[in-house]
Design a protein around this motif. Structure first.
Motif, PDB file in Angstrom:
ATOM      1  N   LEU A 145      40.353   5.817  22.052  1.00  0.00           N
ATOM      2  CA  LEU A 145      39.179   6.698  22.183  1.00  0.00           C
ATOM      3  C   LEU A 145      38.094   6.288  21.186  1.00  0.00           C
ATOM      4  O   LEU A 145      36.910   6.218  21.513  1.00  0.00           O
ATOM      5  CB  LEU A 145      39.571   8.169  21.952  1.00  0.00           C
ATOM      6  CG  LEU A 145      40.442   8.817  23.044  1.00  0.00           C
ATOM      7  CD1 LEU A 145      40.835  10.243  22.643  1.00  0.00           C
ATOM      8  CD2 LEU A 145      39.706   8.854  24.378  1.00  0.00           C
ATOM      9  N   THR A 146      38.511   5.998  19.964  1.00  0.00           N
ATOM     10  CA  THR A 146      37.553   5.606  18.924  1.00  0.00           C
ATOM     11  C   THR A 146      36.840   4.311  19.312  1.00  0.00           C
ATOM     12  O   THR A 146      35.615   4.202  19.215  1.00  0.00           O
ATOM     13  CB  THR A 146      38.287   5.420  17.569  1.00  0.00           C
ATOM     14  OG1 THR A 146      38.871   6.674  17.216  1.00  0.00           O
ATOM     15  CG2 THR A 146      37.342   4.971  16.472  1.00  0.00           C
ATOM     16  N   VAL A 149      34.200   5.066  22.020  1.00  0.00           N
ATOM     17  CA  VAL A 149      32.987   5.863  21.738  1.00  0.00           C
ATOM     18  C   VAL A 149      32.128   5.298  20.602  1.00  0.00           C
ATOM     19  O   VAL A 149      30.925   5.554  20.541  1.00  0.00           O
ATOM     20  CB  VAL A 149      33.325   7.355  21.423  1.00  0.00           C
ATOM     21  CG1 VAL A 149      34.078   7.982  22.574  1.00  0.00           C
ATOM     22  CG2 VAL A 149      34.108   7.507  20.124  1.00  0.00           C
ATOM     23  N   LEU A 150      32.734   4.536  19.714  1.00  0.00           N
ATOM     24  CA  LEU A 150      32.002   4.094  18.518  1.00  0.00           C
ATOM     25  C   LEU A 150      30.768   3.225  18.810  1.00  0.00           C
ATOM     26  O   LEU A 150      29.704   3.451  18.205  1.00  0.00           O
ATOM     27  CB  LEU A 150      32.969   3.400  17.550  1.00  0.00           C
ATOM     28  CG  LEU A 150      32.501   3.181  16.119  1.00  0.00           C
ATOM     29  CD1 LEU A 150      31.920   4.442  15.495  1.00  0.00           C
ATOM     30  CD2 LEU A 150      33.639   2.648  15.255  1.00  0.00           C
ATOM     31  N   PRO A 151      30.850   2.269  19.738  1.00  0.00           N
ATOM     32  CA  PRO A 151      29.649   1.449  19.986  1.00  0.00           C
ATOM     33  C   PRO A 151      28.439   2.285  20.404  1.00  0.00           C
ATOM     34  O   PRO A 151      27.318   2.046  19.932  1.00  0.00           O
ATOM     35  CB  PRO A 151      30.093   0.504  21.110  1.00  0.00           C
ATOM     36  CG  PRO A 151      31.570   0.415  20.972  1.00  0.00           C
ATOM     37  CD  PRO A 151      32.010   1.762  20.504  1.00  0.00           C
ATOM     38  N   GLY A 152      28.652   3.279  21.262  1.00  0.00           N
ATOM     39  CA  GLY A 152      27.550   4.152  21.708  1.00  0.00           C
ATOM     40  C   GLY A 152      26.953   4.917  20.540  1.00  0.00           C
ATOM     41  O   GLY A 152      25.730   5.066  20.428  1.00  0.00           O
ATOM     42  N   GLY A 160      29.747  11.126  15.092  1.00  0.00           N
ATOM     43  CA  GLY A 160      30.810  11.158  14.100  1.00  0.00           C
ATOM     44  C   GLY A 160      32.189  11.235  14.725  1.00  0.00           C
ATOM     45  O   GLY A 160      32.345  11.587  15.899  1.00  0.00           O
ATOM     46  N   ILE A 161      33.169  10.872  13.929  1.00  0.00           N
ATOM     47  CA  ILE A 161      34.562  10.933  14.363  1.00  0.00           C
ATOM     48  C   ILE A 161      35.374  11.607  13.259  1.00  0.00           C
ATOM     49  O   ILE A 161      35.233  11.265  12.076  1.00  0.00           O
ATOM     50  CB  ILE A 161      35.121   9.518  14.633  1.00  0.00           C
ATOM     51  CG1 ILE A 161      34.318   8.843  15.754  1.00  0.00           C
ATOM     52  CG2 ILE A 161      36.603   9.572  15.016  1.00  0.00           C
ATOM     53  CD1 ILE A 161      34.684   7.399  16.013  1.00  0.00           C
ATOM     54  N   ILE A 162      36.179  12.586  13.664  1.00  0.00           N
ATOM     55  CA  ILE A 162      37.081  13.238  12.709  1.00  0.00           C
ATOM     56  C   ILE A 162      38.505  12.971  13.191  1.00  0.00           C
ATOM     57  O   ILE A 162      38.880  13.363  14.295  1.00  0.00           O
ATOM     58  CB  ILE A 162      36.828  14.762  12.652  1.00  0.00           C
ATOM     59  CG1 ILE A 162      35.378  15.057  12.257  1.00  0.00           C
ATOM     60  CG2 ILE A 162      37.800  15.423  11.677  1.00  0.00           C
ATOM     61  CD1 ILE A 162      34.997  16.540  12.317  1.00  0.00           C
ATOM     62  N   ASN A 163      39.269  12.260  12.401  1.00  0.00           N
ATOM     63  CA  ASN A 163      40.652  11.950  12.766  1.00  0.00           C
ATOM     64  C   ASN A 163      41.601  12.864  12.009  1.00  0.00           C
ATOM     65  O   ASN A 163      41.591  12.886  10.772  1.00  0.00           O
ATOM     66  CB  ASN A 163      40.967  10.490  12.417  1.00  0.00           C
ATOM     67  CG  ASN A 163      40.219   9.529  13.318  1.00  0.00           C
ATOM     68  OD1 ASN A 163      40.025   9.802  14.501  1.00  0.00           O
ATOM     69  ND2 ASN A 163      39.786   8.408  12.768  1.00  0.00           N
ATOM     70  N   VAL A 164      42.413  13.601  12.765  1.00  0.00           N
ATOM     71  CA  VAL A 164      43.337  14.520  12.090  1.00  0.00           C
ATOM     72  C   VAL A 164      44.641  13.780  11.774  1.00  0.00           C
ATOM     73  O   VAL A 164      45.396  13.404  12.666  1.00  0.00           O
ATOM     74  CB  VAL A 164      43.601  15.787  12.928  1.00  0.00           C
ATOM     75  CG1 VAL A 164      44.566  16.708  12.182  1.00  0.00           C
ATOM     76  CG2 VAL A 164      42.282  16.509  13.215  1.00  0.00           C
TER      77      VAL A 164
END
Ligand SMILES: NC(=O)c1ccc[n+]([C@@H]2O[C@H](COP(=O)([O-])OP(=O)(O)OC[C@H]3O[C@@H](n4cnc5c(N)ncnc54)[C@H](OP(=O)(O)O)[C@@H]3O)[C@@H](O)[C@H]2O)c1
Length: 306
Positions: A145-146, A149-152, A160-164
């Motif tokens: 998933l990361t 979505v990261l390139p966009g 932002g991304i929050i990884n639990v």
């Protein structure tokens, strides 16, 4: 808490900046997508973001729980939430989520990689399929998933991304070995990516909670693991979510909810493996019959939820 009050005051002064960030792009509404948003920590995070006026999308497999979660977001925040029924271990999950957002004229601005599962007991007694499921869900899925979505986000120069992860990600965990290892991967990946994308408008944080009162422990819990149950402080999903929201807005790379957990986080960094591994092994030891029970329990829960 005084520090929470001061942090909120400080964030409040920057609210204008936040306001700019939640404007639509090309008429599309930015959404906060929370995997595992149908209950537990994920639902609490979604509610926290919705309370701040964000559009939230909840991703999970169980349609009934998803519907109840959407209702709960609506009741508690007055905001409508979007339900996305999807198994994130599906290699096409990112495309499925993107398509559903598109149908609602939204795009993903913040991804919360929260869905996860644990597995307890002695490694050699665990069902290989259950171990593979933990690795798929906790490692492969958030990585995919990361990456999607990261390139966009970098193109837009925001997001932002929050990884639990877990406090367990800081150390090896005998009797929850694959789970602890999966969470160590999440911390390592987050720290590395945060460095790679620094200064490009995208914020990447990870969260390392201690024990939280959720259904997560159904697959792990054993009455005989008394040390773990009574020695560590247990938090509510709501207080964990408040801490995550605050830490993310303050730009913390690793967010450790709770004062005692934050202290443990610091101390663990100084302890040698020779000490920390047997200590954690003692905390997590399920007893002579517990290993088999834990494996069987996890397998039962996994099959029921699949
Ligand atoms: N609870 C704790 O003590 C604790 C401590 C530290 C870290 N954590 C971490 O916090 C995160 C959330 O835990 P929690 O306690 O809130 O767990 P939980 O109550 O068991 O919730 C798990 C969520 O993930 C979803 N999920 C599970 N498998 C999925 C799949 N294949 N695809 C899509 N969604 C899936 C579940 O919905 P469906 O089953 O309907 O799909 C549910 O919404 C996990 O990453 C966990 O490792 C928890």
């Amino acid at each position: 808490m005084v520090y929470q009050y001061l942090a909120d005051r400080w964030i409040g002064r920057r609210r204008q900046v936040e306001q700019v960030a939640i404007d639509a792009i090309d008429g599309k509404t930015p959404a906060v997508v929370v995997t595992g948003g149908s209950r537990g920590i994920g639902l609490a995070i979604a509610i926290r973001f919705a309370l701040a006026g964000r559009t939230v999308a909840l991703v999970a497999r169980d349609a009934g729980q998803l519907a109840a979660a959407v209702e709960s977001v609506q009741e508690r925040t007055g905001q409508a939430a979007l339900a996305i029924r999807c198994d994130i271990t599906d290699p096409a999950a990112a495309q499925i989520i993107e398509a559903r957002l598109g149908e609602h004229n939204c795009y993903l601005e913040i991804l919360v990689n929260n869905a996860g599962a644990g597995i307890g007991g002695e490694f050699i007694l665990q069902d290989p399929a259950s171990i593979a499921n933990v690795v798929d869900l906790n490692v492969q899925a958030p990585t995919r998933l990361t990456r999607h979505v990261l390139p966009g986000m970098l193109d837009r120069g925001r997001g932002g991304i929050i990884n639990v992860s877990s406090l367990g990600g800081l150390m090896p965990g005998p009797y929850q070995s694959a789970y602890y290892a999966s969470k160590a991967y999440v911390i390592s990946l987050t720290r590395a990516l945060a460095h790679e994308v620094r200064g490009r408008g995208v914020r990447i944080s990870c969260v390392a909670p201690g024990p939280v009162r959720t259904e997560f422990h159904e697959a792990l819990d054993s009455d005989h693991r008394a040390l773990y149950r009574y020695l560590l402080p247990w938090m509510s999903p709501e207080s964990v979510a408040a801490s995550i929201y605050r830490g993310y807005r303050l730009g913390h790379a690793v967010i450790v909810p709770g004062v005692v957990n934050a202290g443990l986080y610091r101390i663990v960094g100084f302890l040698p493996y020779q000490l920390i591994v047997p200590l954690v092994g003692l905390l997590l030891y399920p007893g002579p019959n517990g290993a088999q029970q834990d494996g069987a329990r996890h397998d039962k829960v996994r099959k029921r939820k699949a």
